[in-house]
Design a protein around this motif. Sequence first.
Motif, PDB file in Angstrom:
ATOM      1  N   ALA A  48      -9.242   5.538   4.851  1.00  0.00           N
ATOM      2  CA  ALA A  48      -8.067   6.253   5.339  1.00  0.00           C
ATOM      3  C   ALA A  48      -6.818   5.398   5.191  1.00  0.00           C
ATOM      4  N   GLY A  49      -6.929   4.316   4.556  1.00  0.00           N
ATOM      5  CA  GLY A  49      -5.814   3.402   4.335  1.00  0.00           C
ATOM      6  C   GLY A  49      -6.326   2.250   3.503  1.00  0.00           C
ATOM      7  N   PRO A  50      -5.514   1.246   3.355  1.00  0.00           N
ATOM      8  CA  PRO A  50      -5.967   0.118   2.545  1.00  0.00           C
ATOM      9  C   PRO A  50      -7.109  -0.648   3.222  1.00  0.00           C
ATOM     10  N   ALA A  51      -8.157  -0.862   2.460  1.00  0.00           N
ATOM     11  CA  ALA A  51      -9.279  -1.661   2.966  1.00  0.00           C
ATOM     12  C   ALA A  51      -8.937  -3.129   2.756  1.00  0.00           C
ATOM     13  N   SER A  52      -9.327  -3.951   3.695  1.00  0.00           N
ATOM     14  CA  SER A  52      -9.123  -5.387   3.528  1.00  0.00           C
ATOM     15  C   SER A  52     -10.479  -6.037   3.335  1.00  0.00           C
ATOM     16  N   ALA A  53     -10.517  -6.953   2.405  1.00  0.00           N
ATOM     17  CA  ALA A  53     -11.795  -7.603   2.108  1.00  0.00           C
ATOM     18  C   ALA A  53     -11.557  -9.005   1.584  1.00  0.00           C
ATOM     19  N   ILE A  67     -12.923  -1.399   6.513  1.00  0.00           N
ATOM     20  CA  ILE A  67     -12.559  -0.139   5.862  1.00  0.00           C
ATOM     21  C   ILE A  67     -12.184   0.869   6.943  1.00  0.00           C
ATOM     22  N   PRO A  68     -10.901   1.250   7.015  1.00  0.00           N
ATOM     23  CA  PRO A  68     -10.485   2.247   8.008  1.00  0.00           C
ATOM     24  C   PRO A  68     -10.903   3.655   7.565  1.00  0.00           C
ATOM     25  N   PHE A  69     -11.171   4.520   8.539  1.00  0.00           N
ATOM     26  CA  PHE A  69     -11.543   5.902   8.214  1.00  0.00           C
ATOM     27  C   PHE A  69     -11.085   6.838   9.316  1.00  0.00           C
ATOM     28  N   ASN A  70     -10.954   8.109   8.963  1.00  0.00           N
ATOM     29  CA  ASN A  70     -10.648   9.184   9.908  1.00  0.00           C
ATOM     30  C   ASN A  70     -11.641  10.304   9.687  1.00  0.00           C
ATOM     31  N   GLY A 129     -17.620  -5.396   8.378  1.00  0.00           N
ATOM     32  CA  GLY A 129     -18.768  -6.213   8.006  1.00  0.00           C
ATOM     33  C   GLY A 129     -18.331  -7.657   7.869  1.00  0.00           C
ATOM     34  N   ASN A 130     -19.135  -8.575   8.366  1.00  0.00           N
ATOM     35  CA  ASN A 130     -18.798  -9.991   8.238  1.00  0.00           C
ATOM     36  C   ASN A 130     -19.797 -10.686   7.325  1.00  0.00           C
ATOM     37  N   SER A 131     -19.721 -11.986   7.269  1.00  0.00           N
ATOM     38  CA  SER A 131     -20.533 -12.742   6.303  1.00  0.00           C
ATOM     39  C   SER A 131     -22.028 -12.541   6.494  1.00  0.00           C
ATOM     40  N   SER A 132     -22.478 -12.270   7.712  1.00  0.00           N
ATOM     41  CA  SER A 132     -23.912 -12.082   7.936  1.00  0.00           C
ATOM     42  C   SER A 132     -24.423 -10.757   7.372  1.00  0.00           C
TER      43      SER A 132
END
Length: 186
Positions: A48-53, A67-70, A129-132
């Motif tokens: 729903a917008g820019p995902a950051s990774a 990852i944002p979502f609506n 989600g994180n490194s694990s």
Amino acid sequence: MRPSRVFRWIVRIFLGLLTLSMTVVSILGALSAVMILGNVNENIKIPAGPASANFDITNPSSMNITIPFNITNPGYFDLTNLIIDIKISMIFGNASTLTNETTNIVIFDKAQTFPNIIRGQTYSGAFFGNSSDFIEANFPNATTEIDWFRTPVLEFHGNFTISAYYSLDLIAFTFGINNVTLGTFP
């Protein structure tokens, strides 16, 4: 009137009311599912917008993704047991093969449960989600396996699966959005 005849009438009325109520719930549930899935582009927005990774494969302990979502529920009942499953794959030229074959590996696989969405409401959330959550064993060796002369060197794609229950948990649905390009390097 005999007691057995009265009992039969009571059972018939009860079964008739039960059948009628289940039929109404099923019809409303089916109509609601059509309302939700009939306009997927408006009701379900992932992302729903820019995902950051951070996909720094040389330092997997710092990797993360948000990852944002609506999700809008325009139906008659609440959406329950909402689960979003995300698989991220990495595509690269494999320098350890004779012909630098294109290799596709899954580097991230996580399912996350979200709160119920009340009818008529929109839920805005973020999948994190994180490194694990990354599958470090699947990462290629950056010096021997990745063809750094290929353009782009690395491609990242995502498969999103959304599942939920609806209509008083009588209807379960699952659908997927596959092969969404998440980014490239460089």
